[in-house]
Design a protein around this motif. Structure first.
Motif, short mmCIF file in Angstrom:
data_model
loop_
_atom_site.label_atom_id
_atom_site.label_comp_id
_atom_site.label_asym_id
_atom_site.label_seq_id
_atom_site.Cartn_x
_atom_site.Cartn_y
_atom_site.Cartn_z
N LEU A 121 -54.12 5.54 23.03
CA LEU A 121 -53.80 6.86 22.48
C LEU A 121 -53.02 7.68 23.50
O LEU A 121 -53.02 7.39 24.68
CB LEU A 121 -55.08 7.60 22.06
N GLU A 129 -55.94 13.76 19.32
CA GLU A 129 -56.58 13.34 20.56
C GLU A 129 -56.13 14.26 21.69
O GLU A 129 -54.96 14.62 21.80
CB GLU A 129 -56.26 11.88 20.93
N SER A 182 -53.24 7.30 17.33
CA SER A 182 -52.66 8.44 18.02
C SER A 182 -51.84 9.30 17.06
O SER A 182 -50.72 9.70 17.38
CB SER A 182 -51.78 7.95 19.18
#
Length: 340
Positions: A121, A129, A182
């Motif tokens: 990510l 995130e 992500s």
């Protein structure tokens, strides 16, 4: 060689009461008990008198630098004691069998209960995130999503690997992690390099302006002659560049910084994802920024895996489907995106 390299060190000693096995006439003089300590990389051996042996353990005395080897020492009393050697051999053989069985059991437990899903990510993309300094952990919608998906797939945990957006696909194909989570938009360019899971979020891109600005827009042509702030290397940036009519495009490291440019008056507007804008508006930005348009373009967000890994992708989709049916998934959406 008896023990594999991964075996946990084990130490033991063997106290023996001779009177239970032999008559006094077998060994008439001083009698000794020899015992071994087996450890990873070395073994030790010591001895104690028979009078000390009963009910006690003893410290090793003579280190023997032998790797993963079981050393059987003869028992002596100025002469060979055949019966004691035979007894020690039987005892050591039984112990070896138990230790080997323990190794096998340990391996099975690792296979079933210690699998960790590695997730790549870019931890600079809230609400999907981001790094939370207070807890010293990654958090966000994707982080909690992947914990739920991994549990549904049978994994015992998740390891998150922070990687810049530009390097996420390279890291995946280089096997640094198993999957990308992500806020990844499904695009034709990315589909040539990776395979995507089923979509877990339908997103879109909108124009955002300062809260006191009366500007509204119906489509991307409203950006003509405007100073536009947009996150670097994002799908939104590609949209703005394809349009080509903005007076100036300011690229920023994050969506939050793009909004800061608008709030501070350096940019007329920003083009951001609906999901990210909803998160910031629901978390302290309601009096600072607002949407000035509907979706300029819709977008599907999905997980990415290595191209051709059909078996893993099938299991991932199953885990994702199961988690999306849960109340926890609905709670996550409301927590991170408000009334998104």
């Amino acid at each position: 060689t008896i023990f594999p390299p991964t075996f946990i060190s084990v130490s033991f000693s063997i106290p023996i009461n001779y009177s239970n096995f032999f008559e006094p006439k077998v060994v008439k003089n001083k009698r000794f008990v020899y015992f071994c300590t087996i450890q990873r990389g070395s073994s030790s051996v010591g001895r104690a008198s028979a009078s000390q042996a009963e009910g006690h353990e003893f410290e090793p005395r003579l280190p023997l630098k032998r790797r993963h080897s079981l050393i059987i020492m003869s028992l002596t009393d100025n002469r060979e004691c055949f019966f004691m050697k035979k007894l020690l051999l039987v005892v050591m053989s039984l112990i070896c069998m138990l230790l080997i069985a323990a190794c096998a059991g340990q391996k099975e437990a690792g296979e079933e209960g210690s699998r960790v899903l590695k997730v790549g990510l870019d931890a600079n993309f809230p609400p999907f995130e981001y790094y939370q300094k207070g807890t010293d952990n990654f958090t966000g919608f994707d982080v909690e999503l992947m914990r739920g998906v991994a549990a549904n797939m049978g994994y015992s945990g998740v390891e998150f690997v922070n990687t810049g957006l530009n390097d996420l696909i390279n890291g995946l194909n280089g096997k640094r992690y198993d999957v990308i989570a992500s806020g990844f938009s499904v695009t034709p360019e990315r589909q040539q390099a990776v395979d995507f899971s089923e979509s877990y979020l339908n997103d879109g891109f909108r124009i955002a302006v300062a809260a006191g600005n009366d500007f509204t827009a119906d489509n991307i042509s409203a950006l003509k002659d405007k100073i536009v702030a947009v996150k670097h290397n994002s799908f939104a940036l590609a949209m703005v560049n394809d349009f080509g009519g903005a007076a100036k495009v300011i690229e920023t490291p994050s969506i939050e910084e793009a909004m800061a440019k608008v709030i501070g008056g350096e940019a007329d507007c920003a083009v951001i994802s609906k999901s990210a804008g909803s998160f910031f508006i629901a978390n302290g930005y309601a009096d600072k920024i607002k949407f000035a348009s509907g979706d300029l373009k819709t977008d599907n967000v999905a997980l990415a895996v290595r191209k051709g890994d059909k078996e893993f992708l099938s299991k991932l989709n199953e885990g994702l489907r199961n988690f999306r049916k849960s109340q926890e998934f609905d709670r996550l959406k409301k927590t991170y995106f408000g009334e998104f």
